[in-house]
Design an enzyme around this catalytic site. Structure first.
Site, short mmCIF file in Angstrom:
data_model
loop_
_atom_site.label_atom_id
_atom_site.label_comp_id
_atom_site.label_asym_id
_atom_site.label_seq_id
_atom_site.Cartn_x
_atom_site.Cartn_y
_atom_site.Cartn_z
CG ASP A 46 -1.94 -1.08 1.09
OD1 ASP A 46 -3.09 -0.69 0.98
OD2 ASP A 46 -1.60 -2.27 1.05
CG LEU B 242 -11.75 -3.67 3.14
CD1 LEU B 242 -10.74 -4.80 3.29
CD2 LEU B 242 -13.17 -4.20 3.29
CG HIS B 243 -7.12 -0.10 0.68
ND1 HIS B 243 -6.84 0.01 2.03
CD2 HIS B 243 -5.92 -0.29 0.08
CE1 HIS B 243 -5.54 -0.11 2.23
NE2 HIS B 243 -4.94 -0.30 1.06
CG LEU B 244 -11.03 -4.83 -2.63
CD1 LEU B 244 -12.14 -5.39 -3.52
CD2 LEU B 244 -10.37 -5.97 -1.88
#
Ligand SMILES: [Zn+2]
Length: 181
Positions: free
Chosen positions: A20, A140-142
């Site tokens: 990230d 939360l992240h995709l």
């Protein structure tokens, strides 16, 4: 070593290279200490809540429950992050509607990447928790990013060199123009 093993090694080197965005200033100042987990200090929440125009915030698409934005630290041109608007840290924290909508928006992003970049392949996934490489584990992240045979990720994994041939503003316009309606 079989070809299959070689191939698996290549892939895992790549997967390890995808992480990230860099930690925030406050996270860097307090290494090893978990920052206060609230939306007020969350960089994604601040981007989502900001009054600045969508383009200035790199937000390519937003729905009632989800947001798609460019990764400010891309591993390939066209690298986007999709996430719930609500400050949720894991999959279990999503409501069924949020979960459905996050996947719907991620699917739209995948189509936009395909059209905008003519990608030969794509990586879509999540790093859950700091041990998995998440720079911002609290929200939360995709990730979704285009891949091409012979692209630059070998350089990334071996030498920490990233080759970014495209400005974020160009990626923004391309994805926006190709986003499914
Ligand atoms: Zn947040």
């Amino acid at each position: 070593m079989s070809f299959e093993n070689l191939w698996a090694g290549w892939r895992s080197a790549y997967v390890n290279s995808v992480s990230d965005p860099a930690p925030t200033e406050s996270e860097r100042r307090a290494p090893g200490r978990e920052p206060v987990d609230d939306a007020a200090t969350c960089v994604f929440c601040r981007i989502i809540a900001s009054d600045a125009p969508a383009e200035a915030r790199n937000i390519v698409f937003e729905s009632e429950l989800s947001v798609a934005m460019l990764n400010a630290f891309p591993y390939a041109s066209g690298h986007i992050l999709t996430m719930p608007r609500r400050h949720v840290s894991d999959l279990a924290g999503l409501t069924p509607d949020e979960s459905d909508d996050l996947w719907r928006v991620t699917t739209m992003g995948a189509r936009a990447i395909e059209k905008a970049y003519g990608a030969e392949g794509m990586n879509i996934g999540a790093n859950l928790g700091r041990a998995a490489g998440a720079g911002i584990p609290r929200h939360l992240h995709l990730h979704a990013l285009p891949r091409s045979i012979g692209d630059t990720n070998f350089m990334t994994s071996v030498a920490s060199i990233r080759v970014m041939p495209e400005a974020l503003s160009d990626s923004y316009l391309k994805l926006k123009a190709n986003w499914p309606t």
